[in-house]
Scaffold this motif. Sequence first.
Motif, PDB file in Angstrom:
ATOM      1  N   VAL A 162     -20.905  13.426  11.257  1.00  0.00           N
ATOM      2  CA  VAL A 162     -21.410  12.843  12.500  1.00  0.00           C
ATOM      3  C   VAL A 162     -20.337  11.892  13.027  1.00  0.00           C
ATOM      4  CG1 VAL A 162     -23.242  11.445  13.554  1.00  0.00           C
ATOM      5  CG2 VAL A 162     -23.775  12.946  11.602  1.00  0.00           C
TER       6      VAL A 162
ATOM      7  N   HIS B 290     -35.636  15.059  18.152  1.00  0.00           N
ATOM      8  CA  HIS B 290     -34.362  14.386  17.865  1.00  0.00           C
ATOM      9  C   HIS B 290     -33.489  14.325  19.129  1.00  0.00           C
ATOM     10  CE1 HIS B 290     -30.477  13.753  15.763  1.00  0.00           C
ATOM     11  NE2 HIS B 290     -30.029  14.710  16.540  1.00  0.00           N
TER      12      HIS B 290
ATOM     13  N   MET C 141     -32.653   6.504  15.641  1.00  0.00           N
ATOM     14  CA  MET C 141     -32.792   7.932  15.332  1.00  0.00           C
ATOM     15  C   MET C 141     -33.304   8.172  13.909  1.00  0.00           C
ATOM     16  SD  MET C 141     -29.985   9.732  17.769  1.00  0.00           S
ATOM     17  CE  MET C 141     -30.832  11.291  17.817  1.00  0.00           C
ATOM     18  N   ARG C 142     -33.275   7.122  13.095  1.00  0.00           N
ATOM     19  CA  ARG C 142     -33.866   7.258  11.750  1.00  0.00           C
ATOM     20  C   ARG C 142     -35.368   7.468  11.797  1.00  0.00           C
ATOM     21  NH1 ARG C 142     -30.140   4.035   7.464  1.00  0.00           N
ATOM     22  NH2 ARG C 142     -28.425   5.429   7.967  1.00  0.00           N
TER      23      ARG C 142
ATOM     24  N   LYS D 201     -29.257  17.612   5.216  1.00  0.00           N
ATOM     25  CA  LYS D 201     -30.710  17.722   5.297  1.00  0.00           C
ATOM     26  C   LYS D 201     -31.158  18.023   3.867  1.00  0.00           C
ATOM     27  CE  LYS D 201     -31.504  17.083   9.732  1.00  0.00           C
ATOM     28  NZ  LYS D 201     -31.326  18.067  10.791  1.00  0.00           N
TER      29      LYS D 201
ATOM     30  N   MET E 256     -23.582  13.777   6.579  1.00  0.00           N
ATOM     31  CA  MET E 256     -25.016  13.834   6.264  1.00  0.00           C
ATOM     32  C   MET E 256     -25.455  15.217   5.804  1.00  0.00           C
ATOM     33  SD  MET E 256     -27.103  13.764   9.859  1.00  0.00           S
ATOM     34  CE  MET E 256     -28.628  14.337   9.141  1.00  0.00           C
TER      35      MET E 256
ATOM     36  N   TYR F  27     -30.274  25.079  17.132  1.00  0.00           N
ATOM     37  CA  TYR F  27     -31.415  24.450  17.819  1.00  0.00           C
ATOM     38  C   TYR F  27     -31.130  24.131  19.281  1.00  0.00           C
ATOM     39  CZ  TYR F  27     -32.549  24.108  12.949  1.00  0.00           C
ATOM     40  OH  TYR F  27     -32.763  24.421  11.644  1.00  0.00           O
TER      41      TYR F  27
ATOM     42  N   SER G  83     -25.223  24.334  17.588  1.00  0.00           N
ATOM     43  CA  SER G  83     -26.353  24.335  16.667  1.00  0.00           C
ATOM     44  C   SER G  83     -27.352  25.422  17.046  1.00  0.00           C
ATOM     45  CB  SER G  83     -27.019  22.962  16.707  1.00  0.00           C
ATOM     46  OG  SER G  83     -28.325  23.039  16.198  1.00  0.00           O
TER      47      SER G  83
ATOM     48  N   TRP H 248     -22.895  18.138   7.329  1.00  0.00           N
ATOM     49  CA  TRP H 248     -22.368  17.830   8.660  1.00  0.00           C
ATOM     50  C   TRP H 248     -21.564  16.544   8.623  1.00  0.00           C
ATOM     51  CZ3 TRP H 248     -27.508  19.453   8.160  1.00  0.00           C
ATOM     52  CH2 TRP H 248     -27.815  20.664   8.779  1.00  0.00           C
TER      53      TRP H 248
ATOM     54  N   ARG I  98     -19.275  21.081  23.034  1.00  0.00           N
ATOM     55  CA  ARG I  98     -19.603  21.120  21.603  1.00  0.00           C
ATOM     56  C   ARG I  98     -18.509  21.828  20.801  1.00  0.00           C
ATOM     57  NH1 ARG I  98     -25.035  22.602  24.001  1.00  0.00           N
ATOM     58  NH2 ARG I  98     -26.181  20.650  23.859  1.00  0.00           N
TER      59      ARG I  98
ATOM     60  N   SER J 141     -34.775  13.024  10.752  1.00  0.00           N
ATOM     61  CA  SER J 141     -34.000  12.073   9.944  1.00  0.00           C
ATOM     62  C   SER J 141     -34.885  11.384   8.918  1.00  0.00           C
ATOM     63  CB  SER J 141     -33.362  10.990  10.823  1.00  0.00           C
ATOM     64  OG  SER J 141     -32.264  11.490  11.515  1.00  0.00           O
TER      65      SER J 141
ATOM     66  N   LEU K 258     -19.661   9.413  16.088  1.00  0.00           N
ATOM     67  CA  LEU K 258     -20.252   8.742  17.253  1.00  0.00           C
ATOM     68  C   LEU K 258     -19.158   7.905  17.908  1.00  0.00           C
ATOM     69  CD1 LEU K 258     -23.515   7.348  15.559  1.00  0.00           C
ATOM     70  CD2 LEU K 258     -23.288   9.486  16.856  1.00  0.00           C
TER      71      LEU K 258
ATOM     72  N   TRP L 170     -36.015  20.726   3.971  1.00  0.00           N
ATOM     73  CA  TRP L 170     -35.746  21.187   5.343  1.00  0.00           C
ATOM     74  C   TRP L 170     -35.638  22.709   5.387  1.00  0.00           C
ATOM     75  CZ3 TRP L 170     -35.634  19.361  10.185  1.00  0.00           C
ATOM     76  CH2 TRP L 170     -34.835  19.985  11.152  1.00  0.00           C
TER      77      TRP L 170
ATOM     78  N   ILE M  48     -30.936  11.493  23.669  1.00  0.00           N
ATOM     79  CA  ILE M  48     -30.451  11.537  25.047  1.00  0.00           C
ATOM     80  C   ILE M  48     -30.624  10.184  25.764  1.00  0.00           C
ATOM     81  CG2 ILE M  48     -32.440  12.290  26.444  1.00  0.00           C
ATOM     82  CD1 ILE M  48     -30.484  14.791  27.009  1.00  0.00           C
TER      83      ILE M  48
ATOM     84  N   ILE N 144     -28.361   3.191  17.879  1.00  0.00           N
ATOM     85  CA  ILE N 144     -28.646   4.637  17.841  1.00  0.00           C
ATOM     86  C   ILE N 144     -28.951   5.085  16.411  1.00  0.00           C
ATOM     87  CG2 ILE N 144     -26.238   5.481  17.692  1.00  0.00           C
ATOM     88  CD1 ILE N 144     -27.077   7.788  19.498  1.00  0.00           C
TER      89      ILE N 144
ATOM     90  N   GLN O  16     -21.918  11.770  20.971  1.00  0.00           N
ATOM     91  CA  GLN O  16     -21.960  12.233  19.574  1.00  0.00           C
ATOM     92  C   GLN O  16     -21.283  13.578  19.451  1.00  0.00           C
ATOM     93  OE1 GLN O  16     -24.012  14.227  21.064  1.00  0.00           O
ATOM     94  NE2 GLN O  16     -25.378  15.361  19.727  1.00  0.00           N
TER      95      GLN O  16
HETATM   96  O1  76R Z   1     -26.230  19.302  21.115  1.00  0.00           O
HETATM   97  C1  76R Z   1     -27.168  18.821  21.799  1.00  0.00           C
HETATM   98  O2  76R Z   1     -27.036  17.796  22.509  1.00  0.00           O
HETATM   99  C2  76R Z   1     -28.496  19.527  21.751  1.00  0.00           C
HETATM  100  C3  76R Z   1     -29.541  18.754  21.074  1.00  0.00           C
HETATM  101  C4  76R Z   1     -29.094  18.288  19.692  1.00  0.00           C
HETATM  102  C5  76R Z   1     -28.911  19.060  18.556  1.00  0.00           C
HETATM  103  C6  76R Z   1     -29.104  20.548  18.391  1.00  0.00           C
HETATM  104  C7  76R Z   1     -28.751  16.926  19.337  1.00  0.00           C
HETATM  105  C8  76R Z   1     -28.779  15.869  20.218  1.00  0.00           C
HETATM  106  N1  76R Z   1     -28.408  16.883  18.008  1.00  0.00           N
HETATM  107  C9  76R Z   1     -28.480  18.170  17.503  1.00  0.00           C
HETATM  108  C10 76R Z   1     -28.168  18.590  16.220  1.00  0.00           C
HETATM  109 MN1  76R Z   1     -27.971  15.252  16.931  1.00  0.00          MN
HETATM  110  N2  76R Z   1     -27.434  13.601  15.902  1.00  0.00           N
HETATM  111  C11 76R Z   1     -27.328  13.521  14.532  1.00  0.00           C
HETATM  112  C12 76R Z   1     -27.111  12.143  14.174  1.00  0.00           C
HETATM  113  O3  76R Z   1     -28.175   9.205  12.399  1.00  0.00           O
HETATM  114  C13 76R Z   1     -28.964  10.179  12.312  1.00  0.00           C
HETATM  115  O4  76R Z   1     -30.202  10.055  12.284  1.00  0.00           O
HETATM  116  C14 76R Z   1     -28.407  11.558  12.216  1.00  0.00           C
HETATM  117  C15 76R Z   1     -27.009  11.642  12.763  1.00  0.00           C
HETATM  118  C16 76R Z   1     -27.088  11.403  15.341  1.00  0.00           C
HETATM  119  C17 76R Z   1     -26.914   9.919  15.488  1.00  0.00           C
HETATM  120  C18 76R Z   1     -27.278  12.335  16.423  1.00  0.00           C
HETATM  121  C19 76R Z   1     -27.304  11.990  17.750  1.00  0.00           C
HETATM  122  N3  76R Z   1     -27.801  16.371  15.250  1.00  0.00           N
HETATM  123  C20 76R Z   1     -27.860  17.731  15.194  1.00  0.00           C
HETATM  124  C21 76R Z   1     -27.571  18.149  13.839  1.00  0.00           C
HETATM  125  C22 76R Z   1     -27.485  19.597  13.352  1.00  0.00           C
HETATM  126  C23 76R Z   1     -28.813  19.959  12.762  1.00  0.00           C
HETATM  127  C24 76R Z   1     -28.907  21.368  12.304  1.00  0.00           C
HETATM  128  O5  76R Z   1     -28.194  22.252  12.815  1.00  0.00           O
HETATM  129  O6  76R Z   1     -29.731  21.559  11.389  1.00  0.00           O
HETATM  130  C25 76R Z   1     -27.364  17.003  13.102  1.00  0.00           C
HETATM  131  C26 76R Z   1     -27.001  16.926  11.641  1.00  0.00           C
HETATM  132  C27 76R Z   1     -27.520  15.902  13.984  1.00  0.00           C
HETATM  133  C28 76R Z   1     -27.392  14.583  13.628  1.00  0.00           C
HETATM  134  N4  76R Z   1     -28.072  14.144  18.657  1.00  0.00           N
HETATM  135  C29 76R Z   1     -28.375  14.585  19.916  1.00  0.00           C
HETATM  136  C30 76R Z   1     -27.682  12.821  18.772  1.00  0.00           C
HETATM  137  C31 76R Z   1     -27.750  12.439  20.157  1.00  0.00           C
HETATM  138  C32 76R Z   1     -27.356  11.074  20.699  1.00  0.00           C
HETATM  139  C33 76R Z   1     -28.194  13.531  20.859  1.00  0.00           C
HETATM  140  C34 76R Z   1     -28.437  13.652  22.357  1.00  0.00           C
HETATM  141  C35 76R Z   1     -27.104  14.004  22.938  1.00  0.00           C
HETATM  142  C36 76R Z   1     -27.196  14.601  24.283  1.00  0.00           C
HETATM  143  O7  76R Z   1     -27.811  15.667  24.410  1.00  0.00           O
HETATM  144  O8  76R Z   1     -26.607  13.973  25.182  1.00  0.00           O
END
Ligand code: 76R
Length: 280
Positions: free
Chosen positions: A231, A203, A248-249, A180, A178, A121, A119, A229, A162, A254, A233, A188, A208, A244, A216
């Motif tokens: 997702v 997020h 995370m909502r 944005k 999902m 980000y 990503s 995307w 990743r 989100s 899990l 977004w 974490i 979770i 994830q």
């Molecule tokens: O990859 C990483 O760990 C770095 C931080 C991170 C990014 C960049 C991260 C961490 N996510 C990232 C990107 Mn996420 N994530 C979701 C969902 O249910 C929801 O609300 C949304 C579905 C979950 C449950 C989740 C969990 N993430 C993204 C993106 C891309 C966004 C973009 O590029 O615009 C999406 C769509 C998305 C959605 N995310 C984490 C988690 C969890 C558990 C983490 C921490 C993981 C860790 O670092 O160990």
Amino acid sequence: MNRPPHAAAAQEPPRIDLKEGWHCLHLFYTVDPIGLNSLSDAERQEGREQLVQILSPDSEGAPKRVQASIVSGHKGDLGVMAMDPNPMTLDALQQKIRACNLGQALTLDWSFVSITEISEYVPTIDQYAERLKREGTGPDDPAYQAKVGAYEQRLPAMNSQRLYPDFPAFPVTSFYPMNKIRDPHANWYTEPFSSRSSMMSEHATSGIKFAGRVSQLITASTGFDDWEWGVTLWARAPEYIKEIVYEMRFDQASAKYAEFGPFYISYIASPEDAVSHLLI
Ligand code: 76R
């Protein structure tokens, strides 16, 4: 009958690997009792063996990753998730399932096509260091060097996970697509990068907290499927999936900007256990 001139060339599938990362395919099948009942006992037995072989990660031509699961509810019976550098290897898996003796007994009700990505980000080492400074840990603080050094150490492995993920040995998996949103009240894609980045940082911080309980994998599907995307899990226990997704909502990213497609909850099984559980 003479074979068409292109037939020989067609035997060798084209290679369409990504520059980096893997293709990803999620398949959701339901069992069709009419198709199943029209098989003889011998055909059915052979079909079971074929399907076990096709879903086995060790079989010849298997994708780099393949995992079967038993899906709860009417949306599916058998879930298959597979990843490989070559999308044709993934499509071959789908075609082998269709073409085996049990193919007529398995209706492919839903699928999802995506690719792995890092990503935009995920902070670079410099961005990570900047963030530490913003949060009050400056270069004079011994914790600063230690944290930056540790991040530098772990980033390559995190990026490799990743792009070329190992599947965790967790028993439960949830999959959903999902987006944005791009609504006039919350778009977004009109937010500046700095604001998106800080929301994604919130997020990541909330996600974490589930380390060790949930793993994830976010795969990108813009241009590949109807959502942005996928997702995936995996969790140590079913309730962690609920926790979770619920928690995370509340993240801004989100709460304000996300919309979700259908949720598939399933339980990881070996190909043998999946086939025997499904009574096919
Ligand atoms: O990859 C990483 O760990 C770095 C931080 C991170 C990014 C960049 C991260 C961490 N996510 C990232 C990107 Mn996420 N994530 C979701 C969902 O249910 C929801 O609300 C949304 C579905 C979950 C449950 C989740 C969990 N993430 C993204 C993106 C891309 C966004 C973009 O590029 O615009 C999406 C769509 C998305 C959605 N995310 C984490 C988690 C969890 C558990 C983490 C921490 C993981 C860790 O670092 O160990």
